[in-house]
Enzyme design. Structure first.
Site, PDB file in Angstrom:
ATOM      1  CG  HIS A  53     -62.903  14.506  40.842  1.00 52.35           C
ATOM      2  ND1 HIS A  53     -62.452  15.418  39.921  1.00 52.35           N
ATOM      3  CD2 HIS A  53     -62.937  13.329  40.192  1.00 52.35           C
ATOM      4  CE1 HIS A  53     -62.245  14.829  38.770  1.00 52.35           C
ATOM      5  NE2 HIS A  53     -62.535  13.557  38.905  1.00 52.35           N
ATOM      6  CG  PHE A  54     -58.519  13.796  42.005  1.00 54.10           C
ATOM      7  CD1 PHE A  54     -58.966  12.485  41.979  1.00 54.10           C
ATOM      8  CD2 PHE A  54     -58.464  14.509  40.825  1.00 54.10           C
ATOM      9  CE1 PHE A  54     -59.332  11.884  40.774  1.00 54.10           C
ATOM     10  CE2 PHE A  54     -58.844  13.908  39.622  1.00 54.10           C
ATOM     11  CZ  PHE A  54     -59.275  12.594  39.597  1.00 54.10           C
TER      12      PHE A  54
END
Length: 152
Positions: A53-54
């Site tokens: 993420h991410f």
């Protein structure tokens, strides 16, 4: 806990059942019984959620910011409650008026502020505001209940 803060991670771990990777409060800075509690979460690149993420753009998930506020709320209730929780547990029951305002990234110190709104029976309602460098990252109202572990 008395107003003699700060409360370190060892004391927090005595109060909360959460452990790595889900313990999201590092230190309690301020506490006013029945009024408010202020804590911090130091966000590092070593957090496991940043792997996905991410990739290449690490951002702390908003739901984890809310979880950090919920854990802060649990610390507030546990220290405002007249008797030890014993075999009871503090459970999230609702979220209202949630807004996400700014991303949280590695290196940020997330300041977690919880303010008491009301209590009815075993349900507590609080307002939570998370900030980094004085800027709101997320905010909302949440409710939680104190429940018996055996009833779950």
């Amino acid at each position: 806990m008395n107003n003699g803060c700060p409360l370190d991670i060892r004391k927090i771990m005595e109060m909360l059942p959460h452990r790595y990777p889900f313990l999201l409060v590092d230190r309690v800075l301020e506490f006013e019984a029945g009024v408010r509690l202020k804590a911090v979460k130091n966000v590092t690149i070593n957090e496991n959620f940043f792997q996905g993420h991410f990739p290449g753009l690490p951002v702390m998930p908003g739901v984890l910011q809310l979880e950090a506020l919920a854990q802060t709320g649990a610390l507030f209730v546990m220290n405002s409650f007249d008797e030890p929780l014993g075999d009871r547990i503090f459970l999230f029951t609702g979220l209202d008026k949630v807004k996400f305002r700014r991303p949280v990234v590695p290196g940020d110190q997330l300041v977690l502020n919880v303010q008491f709104l009301k209590q009815k029976l075993n349900i507590w309602k609080m307002r939570g505001v998370a900030e980094v460098d004085g800027q709101v990252t997320c905010q909302g109202e949440f409710s939680a209940a104190i429940a018996n572990r055996g009833d779950m």
